[in-house]
Design an enzyme around this catalytic site. Structure first.
Site, PDB file in Angstrom:
ATOM      1  N   ASN A  91     -18.606  27.082  79.628  1.00  0.00           N
ATOM      2  CA  ASN A  91     -18.742  26.641  78.177  1.00  0.00           C
ATOM      3  C   ASN A  91     -18.198  25.273  77.994  1.00  0.00           C
ATOM      4  OD1 ASN A  91     -18.443  27.253  75.140  1.00  0.00           O
ATOM      5  ND2 ASN A  91     -16.482  26.272  75.521  1.00  0.00           N
ATOM      6  N   GLU A  92     -18.955  24.277  77.662  1.00  0.00           N
ATOM      7  CA  GLU A  92     -18.444  22.909  77.362  1.00  0.00           C
ATOM      8  C   GLU A  92     -17.680  22.389  78.614  1.00  0.00           C
ATOM      9  OE1 GLU A  92     -16.323  22.570  73.781  1.00  0.00           O
ATOM     10  OE2 GLU A  92     -17.929  23.283  72.389  1.00  0.00           O
ATOM     11  N   GLU A 104     -23.350  27.066  69.429  1.00  0.00           N
ATOM     12  CA  GLU A 104     -22.168  26.829  68.435  1.00  0.00           C
ATOM     13  C   GLU A 104     -22.710  25.555  67.586  1.00  0.00           C
ATOM     14  OE1 GLU A 104     -18.298  26.237  69.960  1.00  0.00           O
ATOM     15  OE2 GLU A 104     -18.436  27.459  71.690  1.00  0.00           O
ATOM     16  N   GLN A 161     -17.623  30.291  63.453  1.00  0.00           N
ATOM     17  CA  GLN A 161     -17.552  31.601  64.224  1.00  0.00           C
ATOM     18  C   GLN A 161     -17.912  32.681  62.982  1.00  0.00           C
ATOM     19  OE1 GLN A 161     -14.157  32.197  66.742  1.00  0.00           O
ATOM     20  NE2 GLN A 161     -14.694  30.229  67.694  1.00  0.00           N
ATOM     21  N   GLU A 197     -14.795  34.602  68.819  1.00  0.00           N
ATOM     22  CA  GLU A 197     -13.952  34.343  70.246  1.00  0.00           C
ATOM     23  C   GLU A 197     -12.654  34.794  69.905  1.00  0.00           C
ATOM     24  OE1 GLU A 197     -12.587  29.897  72.134  1.00  0.00           O
ATOM     25  OE2 GLU A 197     -13.932  29.971  70.574  1.00  0.00           O
ATOM     26  N   TYR A 254     -20.937  20.157  65.878  1.00  0.00           N
ATOM     27  CA  TYR A 254     -20.021  20.449  64.800  1.00  0.00           C
ATOM     28  C   TYR A 254     -20.182  19.073  63.919  1.00  0.00           C
ATOM     29  CZ  TYR A 254     -18.115  24.419  66.952  1.00  0.00           C
ATOM     30  OH  TYR A 254     -17.947  25.745  67.628  1.00  0.00           O
TER      31      TYR A 254
END
Length: 476
Positions: free
Chosen positions: A167-168, A292, A338, A22, A234
């Site tokens: 995205n999200e 992710e 990432q 990213e 996460y």
């Protein structure tokens, strides 16, 4: 503890070993791409980073975000460098360097053997802009955007297969209005129309979040036109001590299981899809794209805690999550987030690049854990994770490779005690990854990860405290 094989459950999708880059801090600029570095090749890509990316061999690489896609306009970053447009990076600070754009990303993917995965800007972009991006990448005719790509020196189409529709989008603090699920559904359908009418062969990824109030209406409305359902995860220590991130891992397992059940409500074959859409519906069962995932100890500072230095505990967590992904048949794509510098397995410093602890389980699994998914049965052993609660001491998964060898990945998350497992009779070879302590951290000067390989008896396999083990059975 006796571990037995109970049967098989489909094949592992190679794309679960994907990664993500990213436009954030030094992930791309100063990480993947740094024309001023003595390591840079003629394209400005760091050769040391490229070599390590080739070793990790992600089958899929996602770009350009992430949250930054809320302001990313692809035409800013194509064509001659001197005509590209530099904008303020409203999301992560600094500026969006347009030097590494679509063509450079695709070329980097080709260098490392990855399929490009592009996330389109729903927040400040338009469906037409997204369709034009598809045409620029994949067009073969005499259209404007196909010819624009050719004028930039790329006669052959890029053939980008995977496209993320936002995205999200559920996140209210982010740019855009799509945290209203009805607005997301309305606009996602229009993006998909423009994009699939441009290239009927692309595979789309719509946004999920693991919550029924979002996921269920999105799937009900869009299930016929999406191939993948995106989830992000996460874990963090959250001030809960050594086992803190494993509390998050339990949440991930539950999210994957619940999402798999939701996807099962939709048949593999779509019927009654109107021919007036002028593009076909999805061709198979919807799969999860965990596009992710990582440990991220968020901090409310100018870097948001993104410049993480991972310890050996984090590598044991990484191996555990790889097991969880491999054990879940619904996962078709997964992207470790990432790749470089930012919550990453690779750190690129001025003097050279090196692997963090979390890279070592990934490298081991990427080479060995592919093939037929095997189901294992064992009686759980429990340990006290303190504030993180009770958790299983061992995390296991198994595959039968193309060579016919059965490989069992056994992670001992107990950092105080060894545990012994039995896989029946016979001999095996075991590769083990360990470190001197759960807090051990690698650096450019020294790797803290110790690798050993030895022959073992299947009837009594000793798993050292806090270890990642890959057991190859000679006959099953």
């Amino acid at each position: 503890m006796e571990v037995t094989i109970q049967g098989s459950n489909g094949r592992i999708c190679e794309a679960v070993y994907g990664q993500f880059i990213e436009h954030i801090l030094t992930c791309i600029e100063g990480g993947v791409y740094d024309p001023e570095s003595p390591f840079a090749d003629s394209d400005g890509v760091r050769t040391d980073v490229c070599r390590m990316a080739q070793e990790m061999a992600p089958p899929v690489l996602r770009f350009p975000g992430g949250t930054v896609m809320c302001q990313y306009h692809w035409e800013d970053a194509v064509g001659p460098q001197e005509t590209r447009i530099r904008r303020k990076n409203l999301i992560w600070g600094g500026e969006l360097d347009p030097s590494f754009g679509t063509a450079e990303f695709v070329q980097f993917c080709r260098k490392i053997g990855a399929e490009p995965m592009i996330c389109v800007n729903m927040a400040s972009g338009t469906p037409e802009e997204a369709g034009n991006w598809v045409e620029y990448c994949n067009g073969t005719g005499n259209s404007y955007y196909a010819n624009l790509r050719r004028s930039h020196g790329f006669a052959e189409p890029f053939g980008v297969k995977y496209w993320c529709i936002g995205n999200e989008s559920y996140a209210e603090p982010d740019i855009g209005v799509h945290h209203d699920v009805n607005l997301y559904i309305r606009d996602a359908m229009e993006f998909i129309k423009f994009m699939k009418l441009t290239d009927r062969s692309i595979r789309t990824v719509v946004v999920g979040c693991g919550q029924p109030e979002w996921d269920e209406p999105v799937l009900k409305a869009l299930h016929a036109v999406t191939d993948y359902f995106s989830l992000h995860h996460y874990s963090a220590e959250n001030h809960k001590g050594l086992y803190g991130p494993f509390e998050g891992e339990r949440q991930l397992i539950d999210m994957l299981e619940q999402t798999a059940k939701r996807l099962d409500a939709y048949p593999e074959k779509v019927t009654d899809f109107s021919p007036w859409y002028r593009f076909p519906p999805r061709a198979g069962k919807i799969q999860i794209a965990l596009d992710e995932w990582n440990i991220w100890n968020f901090a409310a500072d100018e870097t948001y805690g993104l410049l993480e230095r991972y310890c050996w505990r984090d590598a044991v967590w990484t191996a555990s999550v790889l097991n969880d992904i491999l054990n879940q048949p619904a996962v078709g794509i997964a992207n470790l987030a990432q790749m470089v510098n930012v919550i990453a397995p690779v750190v690129a410093e001025k003097e050279g690049a090196w692997y963090q602890t979390i890279a070592y389980p990934f490298l081991l699994y990427r080479r060995e854990m592919l093939g037929e998914r095997l189901q294992l049965n064992w009686e759980p052993l429990w340990l006290d994770g303190g504030e993180a609660g009770k958790l299983e001491a061992l995390n296991l998964c198994a595959v039968r490779g193309e060579d016919g060898v059965v490989r069992v990945a056994a992670v001992n998350r107990d950092f105080e005690k060894e545990h012994v497992i039995s896989l029946g009779e016979g001999e095996a070879t075991m590769v083990s990854l360990t470190a001197d302590s759960p807090s051990a951290i690698c650096s450019r000067e020294q790797c803290c990860v110790q690798r050993t390989e030895r022959a073992v008896s299947c009837s009594q396999i000793v798993l050292r405290p806090g270890s990642v083990n890959l057991i190859s059975l000679k006959s099953v």
